[in-house]
Motif scaffolding. Sequence first.
Motif, mmCIF file in Angstrom:
data_model
loop_
_atom_site.group_PDB
_atom_site.id
_atom_site.type_symbol
_atom_site.label_atom_id
_atom_site.label_comp_id
_atom_site.label_asym_id
_atom_site.label_seq_id
_atom_site.Cartn_x
_atom_site.Cartn_y
_atom_site.Cartn_z
ATOM 1 N N LYS A 1 0.655 -0.712 -0.216
ATOM 2 C CA LYS A 1 -0.127 -0.605 -0.168
ATOM 3 C C LYS A 1 0.822 1.155 0.176
ATOM 4 C CE LYS A 1 -4.129 -2.246 2.379
ATOM 5 N NZ LYS A 1 -5.004 -2.515 1.561
ATOM 6 N N ILE A 2 0.928 2.261 -1.078
ATOM 7 C CA ILE A 2 2.099 3.173 -1.221
ATOM 8 C C ILE A 2 0.645 4.557 -0.842
ATOM 9 C CG2 ILE A 2 3.330 2.173 -2.113
ATOM 10 C CD1 ILE A 2 2.229 3.176 -4.641
ATOM 11 N N LYS A 3 1.567 5.691 -0.106
ATOM 12 C CA LYS A 3 0.549 7.033 -0.991
ATOM 13 C C LYS A 3 1.099 7.516 -2.165
ATOM 14 C CE LYS A 3 -0.072 7.275 4.320
ATOM 15 N NZ LYS A 3 0.493 8.135 5.705
ATOM 16 N N VAL A 4 -0.090 7.903 -2.749
ATOM 17 C CA VAL A 4 0.356 9.350 -3.471
ATOM 18 C C VAL A 4 -0.480 10.173 -3.956
ATOM 19 C CG1 VAL A 4 0.967 7.525 -5.198
ATOM 20 C CG2 VAL A 4 -1.166 8.231 -5.330
ATOM 21 N N ASN A 5 0.278 11.697 -3.940
ATOM 22 C CA ASN A 5 -0.441 12.866 -4.258
ATOM 23 C C ASN A 5 -1.039 12.687 -5.669
ATOM 24 O OD1 ASN A 5 -0.294 13.717 -0.966
ATOM 25 N ND2 ASN A 5 1.479 13.909 -1.556
ATOM 26 N N ARG A 6 -2.190 12.993 -6.150
ATOM 27 C CA ARG A 6 -2.743 13.170 -7.404
ATOM 28 C C ARG A 6 -3.632 14.410 -7.075
ATOM 29 N NH1 ARG A 6 -6.883 8.938 -8.403
ATOM 30 N NH2 ARG A 6 -6.178 9.049 -10.339
ATOM 31 N N LEU A 7 -3.868 14.716 -8.800
ATOM 32 C CA LEU A 7 -4.742 15.727 -9.115
ATOM 33 C C LEU A 7 -6.067 14.523 -9.470
ATOM 34 C CD1 LEU A 7 -3.357 18.116 -11.756
ATOM 35 C CD2 LEU A 7 -3.220 18.599 -8.943
ATOM 36 N N ASP B 1 -7.869 24.360 -8.905
ATOM 37 C CA ASP B 1 -7.427 25.492 -9.703
ATOM 38 C C ASP B 1 -8.095 25.394 -10.808
ATOM 39 O OD1 ASP B 1 -7.611 23.138 -11.369
ATOM 40 O OD2 ASP B 1 -5.330 22.166 -11.361
ATOM 41 N N SER B 2 -7.626 25.867 -12.208
ATOM 42 C CA SER B 2 -8.392 26.356 -12.653
ATOM 43 C C SER B 2 -9.920 25.471 -13.547
ATOM 44 C CB SER B 2 -8.304 27.131 -14.227
ATOM 45 O OG SER B 2 -7.309 26.807 -14.613
ATOM 46 N N SER B 3 -8.609 24.185 -13.693
ATOM 47 C CA SER B 3 -9.141 22.577 -14.648
ATOM 48 C C SER B 3 -10.480 22.196 -13.626
ATOM 49 C CB SER B 3 -8.276 21.892 -14.605
ATOM 50 O OG SER B 3 -7.262 22.573 -16.010
ATOM 51 N N GLY B 4 -10.424 22.285 -12.412
ATOM 52 C CA GLY B 4 -11.505 22.373 -12.102
ATOM 53 C C GLY B 4 -10.856 20.733 -10.952
ATOM 54 N N LEU B 5 -9.292 21.251 -10.803
ATOM 55 C CA LEU B 5 -8.393 19.458 -9.775
ATOM 56 C C LEU B 5 -7.690 20.109 -8.672
ATOM 57 C CD1 LEU B 5 -7.240 18.207 -13.078
ATOM 58 C CD2 LEU B 5 -9.425 17.653 -11.977
#
Length: 369
Positions: free
Chosen positions: A140-146, A201-205
Amino acid sequence: MAKRDYYEVLGVDRSAAPEEIKKAYRKIAIKYHPDKNPDNPQAEEMFKEAAEAYEVLSNAEKKQRYDQFGHQGVNGGGFGGGGMNMEDIFSQFGDIFGSGSPFESFFGGGGGRARGRKGSNLRIKLKLTLQEIANGVEKKIKVNRLVPADGVTFKTCNSCQGTGQVRKVVNTMLGQMVSSSTCPACNGSGKVVDHRPPGVDSSGLHQKEEVINIKIPGGVTEGMQLSMSGKGNAAPGGGAPGDLLILIDEIEDQDLKREGNNITYELYISFIDAALGSTVEVPTIDSRVKIKIEPGTQSGKILRLRNKGIKDINGYGQGDQLIHVNVWTPKKLTHDEKAQLESLRESPNFKPRPEKGEKGFFDKMKDFF
């Protein structure tokens, strides 16, 4: 059910050029396209299978891994192109049919489905012990994603009217020429953000930390890159998400070394144990085992423990553990020890005399590889 070879799926040779691979995929995709085969689950599966094969073979990096490691190299344990859905296929490969195709509207051309751009990939380095590499492991790994943020609303893009494409008409000597390109206002998604909360952000993410469960197949190698489809950053406007790319980093083991699928171990024994024979304990990947040292064992002898190595990533058996025997010579001796050895110096049994036909170290190594 085992997956078919990707080259077999597309009906091309392994030496096929990119254009030949593209042409073969186009032919199969048209044949089994959902518009042409409504309510036909078998045709849909053939359509998906061809898209999965093309997704790998059209990518130089993935194709190289597939040629070297087979399916495990690109989708072992849930990685790679496996599990593609229709949205993935239409968003990634729609433009392969080109303008004027009978399925253009389905793939996002002229007034149909907006393709949208794919989200960006994420890359991580995963450190694995020799034991984890040999047996496979689930982590199990932690990732920061949009990811899409809550509270964001969208509206139809005014520039392309929701098609994701803008057309340009140019007057030439031969008449009007029409060209189309991805809409710069919405990046091909057909939608733009209407409202977004603060911090988005401007993309809604926005960035969010997620825990992802990954399964690493046994037999991976240092520097191998695996891919989890759809686990990268989300795409603006609801396009297909990017992939999570996982680079394998092997942690060096203190005792055992890897040579291909074999494991090697340097065993040091005393002159007395080599001369009289003994039983010693050696480490393996999973445990410690006892091995017998025959009387008269020479330095450089190689002992083999079968199937104590690493499983082949493509399922072609398992390597062995090779034990290199080194006879250790003491550097310091007491007066009595020296006297005892001096008394044996002139004994015929202590005179070096290689037996007839006995092989040297390098010849012995050739017998093992």
